[in-house]
Scaffold this motif. Structure first.
Motif, PDB file in Angstrom:
ATOM      1  N   PRO A   8       1.152  -1.305   0.034  1.00 34.76           N
ATOM      2  CA  PRO A   8       0.274   0.441  -0.079  1.00 34.76           C
ATOM      3  C   PRO A   8       0.986   1.567  -0.057  1.00 34.76           C
ATOM      4  N   PRO A  10       0.041   5.131   1.361  1.00 36.04           N
ATOM      5  CA  PRO A  10      -1.293   6.019   1.439  1.00 36.04           C
ATOM      6  C   PRO A  10      -1.818   7.464   1.034  1.00 36.04           C
ATOM      7  N   ASP A  38      -7.141   6.202   4.146  1.00 38.68           N
ATOM      8  CA  ASP A  38      -6.932   5.049   3.987  1.00 38.68           C
ATOM      9  C   ASP A  38      -7.404   4.744   2.205  1.00 38.68           C
ATOM     10  N   TRP A  39      -6.737   6.202   1.771  1.00 42.83           N
ATOM     11  CA  TRP A  39      -7.554   6.004   0.042  1.00 42.83           C
ATOM     12  C   TRP A  39      -5.992   6.151  -0.688  1.00 42.83           C
ATOM     13  N   CYS A  40      -5.238   4.756  -0.729  1.00 46.01           N
ATOM     14  CA  CYS A  40      -4.165   3.924  -1.477  1.00 46.01           C
ATOM     15  C   CYS A  40      -4.108   3.886  -3.056  1.00 46.01           C
ATOM     16  N   CYS A 280     -13.272   8.731   3.714  1.00 46.30           N
ATOM     17  CA  CYS A 280     -11.757   8.186   4.644  1.00 46.30           C
ATOM     18  C   CYS A 280     -12.006   7.889   5.790  1.00 46.30           C
ATOM     19  N   SER A 281     -10.821   7.049   5.659  1.00 44.24           N
ATOM     20  CA  SER A 281     -10.756   6.862   7.924  1.00 44.24           C
ATOM     21  C   SER A 281      -9.225   7.454   7.446  1.00 44.24           C
ATOM     22  N   ASN A 282      -8.896   8.210   8.886  1.00 47.33           N
ATOM     23  CA  ASN A 282      -7.146   8.238   8.528  1.00 47.33           C
ATOM     24  C   ASN A 282      -6.749   7.163   9.524  1.00 47.33           C
ATOM     25  N   LEU A 283      -5.417   6.957   8.940  1.00 44.64           N
ATOM     26  CA  LEU A 283      -4.507   5.864   9.731  1.00 44.64           C
ATOM     27  C   LEU A 283      -4.288   6.602  10.792  1.00 44.64           C
ATOM     28  N   HIS A 286       0.911   3.999   9.335  1.00 43.62           N
ATOM     29  CA  HIS A 286       1.289   3.792   8.570  1.00 43.62           C
ATOM     30  C   HIS A 286       1.465   2.328   7.498  1.00 43.62           C
ATOM     31  N   PRO A 287       0.831   1.538   6.854  1.00 39.68           N
ATOM     32  CA  PRO A 287       1.271   0.077   6.294  1.00 39.68           C
ATOM     33  C   PRO A 287       2.111  -0.339   6.185  1.00 39.68           C
TER      34      PRO A 287
END
Length: 293
Positions: A8, A10, A38-40, A280-283, A286-287
């Motif tokens: 991902p 993001p 979470d727009w990736c 979108c949700s905030n993260l 970072h994944p």
């Protein structure tokens, strides 16, 4: 290791963006909070043993020499002779949107190839490479929401409350260079401090903190962007008709607004044709946080 898939990249939103000055070399000094969402985009990297670097566009066609290939070339001198890569890119984050899509792709590419090629370069070294590619790349490498200063290289992690946002990208994009070169750009906003941003999330009720955090400051680039691109104003007004207070992210043309906690209240009207609209949700992180020490 011959391949790594489903990586991902993001996007980010600038909760605010203040221009506090300008250096003698022309670079602008800024203060902002960068927030991961979470727009990736998604990258896939496969090892090549012929020393070549190639890219495959799986969705949107990208420029022939984009930040992904530039990142790969910048890292390749650290690799063993003959090591190359084929990179597949599923592009979803819109370009010229102020959401850092290209910089995020470059950061994910650096993290992936650092592992694929067995380089084990530390995060500090990757960040040094990334800063030469773009001011936002070190933020995405750092992997945490952050208070950002200087020209983008001074990064202090911050904790943000969980929230959801409406993000709207009109069809038109904006060239960052045109905004920063504008004569009417505000370049003297007073310097703020992190405590004024209410970074201590344990001291307030979540709802009150969210309102305080997400209403902080303004975007100095927005007035110029609205003059250059009327669609920015249209997007802000469209969200306003739904009771949402919107502002532009980065250099635009995307705008965003915090959504109510109630799912029913967060339903949006049908957007005009050609607009991209996402909830979108905030993260929290970072994944790929931890992929470089």
């Amino acid at each position: 290791m011959k391949a790594i898939y489903d990586l991902p990249a993001p996007a980010k939103l600038n909760l605010f963006l203040h221009i506090t000055g300008r250096r003698d070399d022309g670079y602008h000094l800024l203060q902002s909070v960068f927030m991961l969402i979470d727009w990736c985009d998604t990258l896939h990297v496969e090892l090549r043993r012929d020393g070549q670097l190639s890219r495959e566009d799986l969705t949107t066609e990208l420029p022939a020499d984009d930040l992904i290939l530039r990142a790969a070339r910048a890292l390749q001198p650290f690799a063993a002779p003959g090591q190359g890569a084929h990179i597949g890119v599923a592009k979803h984050v819109p370009a010229q949107a102020g959401m850092g899509g290209g910089s995020s792709d470059a950061a994910t590419c650096l993290l992936a190839l650092n592992r694929l090629w067995g380089l084990n370069l530390p995060l500090s070294r990757l960040a040094h490479i990334g800063l030469k590619l773009g001011a936002d790349v070190p933020f995405f490498l750092g992997g945490r929401n952050a208070w950002v200063e200087g020209i983008g290289e001074q990064i202090t992690p911050v904790t943000l409350p969980s929230a959801r946002f409406a993000v709207v990208k009109p069809p038109e994009g904006l060239d960052t260079r045109l905004i920063f070169s504008a004569s009417d750009l505000q370049r003297a906003t007073p310097v703020a401090i992190i405590s004024g941003f209410a970074a201590d999330s344990e001291s307030s009720e979540a709802t009150n903190l969210g309102n305080q955090v997400f209403d902080f400051g303004h975007n100095d680039l927005q007035p110029v962007a609205q003059r250059l691109c009327p669609a920015v104003t249209e997007a802000i007004e469209w969200l306003g008709t739904q009771g949402l207070k919107a502002r532009m992210t980065g250099s635009g043309s995307s705008v965003f607004a915090m959504l109510p906690q109630s799912p029913q209240e967060a339903e949006l009207l049908e957007a005009p044709e050609g607009w991209q609209v996402r909830q979108c949700s905030n993260l929290e992180v970072h994944p790929l946080l931890g992929w470089a020490t």
